[in-house]
Design a protein around this motif. Structure first.
Motif, PDB file in Angstrom:
ATOM      1  N   GLU A   6      20.058 -35.680  11.653  1.00 48.14           N
ATOM      2  CA  GLU A   6      18.704 -36.124  11.512  1.00 48.14           C
ATOM      3  C   GLU A   6      18.077 -36.647  13.122  1.00 48.14           C
ATOM      4  O   GLU A   6      17.114 -36.529  13.325  1.00 48.14           O
ATOM      5  CB  GLU A   6      18.967 -37.367  10.856  1.00 48.14           C
ATOM      6  N   GLU A   7      19.246 -37.132  13.968  1.00 49.31           N
ATOM      7  CA  GLU A   7      18.937 -37.388  15.231  1.00 49.31           C
ATOM      8  C   GLU A   7      18.199 -36.180  16.059  1.00 49.31           C
ATOM      9  O   GLU A   7      17.226 -36.354  16.597  1.00 49.31           O
ATOM     10  CB  GLU A   7      20.084 -37.991  16.140  1.00 49.31           C
ATOM     11  N   LEU A   8      18.638 -34.746  15.786  1.00 48.34           N
ATOM     12  CA  LEU A   8      18.322 -33.759  16.384  1.00 48.34           C
ATOM     13  C   LEU A   8      17.158 -33.027  15.741  1.00 48.34           C
ATOM     14  O   LEU A   8      16.930 -31.927  15.980  1.00 48.34           O
ATOM     15  CB  LEU A   8      19.509 -32.864  16.630  1.00 48.34           C
ATOM     16  N   LYS A   9      16.679 -33.545  14.584  1.00 48.53           N
ATOM     17  CA  LYS A   9      15.723 -33.136  13.779  1.00 48.53           C
ATOM     18  C   LYS A   9      16.154 -31.739  13.184  1.00 48.53           C
ATOM     19  O   LYS A   9      15.249 -30.794  13.318  1.00 48.53           O
ATOM     20  CB  LYS A   9      14.606 -33.221  14.399  1.00 48.53           C
ATOM     21  N   LEU A  10      17.232 -31.474  12.727  1.00 45.49           N
ATOM     22  CA  LEU A  10      17.784 -30.426  12.001  1.00 45.49           C
ATOM     23  C   LEU A  10      17.627 -30.150  10.610  1.00 45.49           C
ATOM     24  O   LEU A  10      17.626 -31.407  10.006  1.00 45.49           O
ATOM     25  CB  LEU A  10      19.045 -29.903  12.483  1.00 45.49           C
ATOM     26  N   PRO A  11      17.405 -29.146   9.865  1.00 46.14           N
ATOM     27  CA  PRO A  11      17.422 -29.180   8.440  1.00 46.14           C
ATOM     28  C   PRO A  11      18.914 -29.555   8.081  1.00 46.14           C
ATOM     29  O   PRO A  11      19.817 -29.879   8.734  1.00 46.14           O
ATOM     30  CB  PRO A  11      17.066 -27.615   8.126  1.00 46.14           C
ATOM     31  N   ILE A  12      19.291 -29.336   6.788  1.00 46.84           N
ATOM     32  CA  ILE A  12      20.535 -29.753   6.087  1.00 46.84           C
ATOM     33  C   ILE A  12      21.832 -29.063   6.952  1.00 46.84           C
ATOM     34  O   ILE A  12      21.659 -27.954   7.503  1.00 46.84           O
ATOM     35  CB  ILE A  12      20.416 -29.456   4.759  1.00 46.84           C
ATOM     36  N   GLY A  13      22.723 -29.882   7.115  1.00 47.06           N
ATOM     37  CA  GLY A  13      23.965 -29.379   7.996  1.00 47.06           C
ATOM     38  C   GLY A  13      24.844 -28.563   7.256  1.00 47.06           C
ATOM     39  O   GLY A  13      24.922 -28.479   5.932  1.00 47.06           O
TER      40      GLY A  13
END
Length: 208
Positions: A152-159
């Motif tokens: 979320e902090e790095l604005k990525l899709p689902i981990g």
């Protein structure tokens, strides 16, 4: 899924180049081009977020190369998406290496509906967490929680871990839907057959 290696640094000859693309293993093979400068910046951000000091080199290669590494260091004769190789303790200023298959990354990006670059970032974050000492296979969810937070902090899709855990549920839901659809088709076929039979009987009575 990330696989953690136990080896000396693989790409020591590339020190100073954070993102390295290896030519395809097979003749005529072609790998997608990615913005290395942007990925290098992301790598530094991911390291900072994970609290990982030291240099990390990322090898972008094909399935054949990842299969070779997976077989050599983990004795698994198949390709994978990302491998992490922590540095030995005496490697001052170096955190370790990552190897990512762009072919597998592209398939996963297509499956989850985002760009290849986003998938590579997801794999880089996952690998960086392994280099920082986390291991989701034995840590009772600690790495999963941190990966979700940093995603979320790095604005990525689902981990990556979240996707892996969701896969069995998704597969079960798909199987349930397939069974339901098959039952619906069978019911519709029965109704169609009954309707056709009734029409034949009606036609026969009219002839009489």
């Amino acid at each position: 899924m990330n696989r953690r290696g136990t080896s000396p640094l693989l790409f020591s000859y590339t020190r100073g180049a954070l993102i390295v693309t290896e030519p395809p293993s097979r003749p005529g093979g072609q790998l997608s081009s990615l913005p290395k400068v942007a990925l290098s910046r992301f790598l530094k951000r991911a390291q900072k977020a994970a609290g990982l000091d030291g240099e990390v080199t990322v090898l972008l290669a094909d399935d054949a190369r990842l299969k070779e590494l997976n077989s050599s260091f983990r004795h698994k004769n198949k390709p994978t998406d990302v491998l992490s190789f922590p540095a030995f303790e005496n490697e001052e200023g170096i955190a370790g290496d990552l190897a990512i298959s762009l072919e597998t990354a592209q398939r996963q990006a297509d499956e989850h509906g985002h760009a290849l670059e986003d998938e590579v970032r997801i794999l880089m974050l996952h690998g960086v967490l392994h280099l920082a000492g986390y291991d989701h296979e034995v840590d009772n969810g600690e790495m999963r929680a941190l990966e979700a937070e940093l995603r979320e902090e790095l604005k990525l899709p689902i981990g990556l871990i979240e996707r892996t855990l969701a896969a069995p549920k998704k597969k079960a839901a798909a199987k349930k839907t397939a069974i339901k659809n098959a039952a619906s088709r069978k019911t519709a076929e029965k109704k169609a057959t009954a309707k056709k039979s009734a029409a034949k009987k009606t036609a026969a009575r009219k002839k009489q």
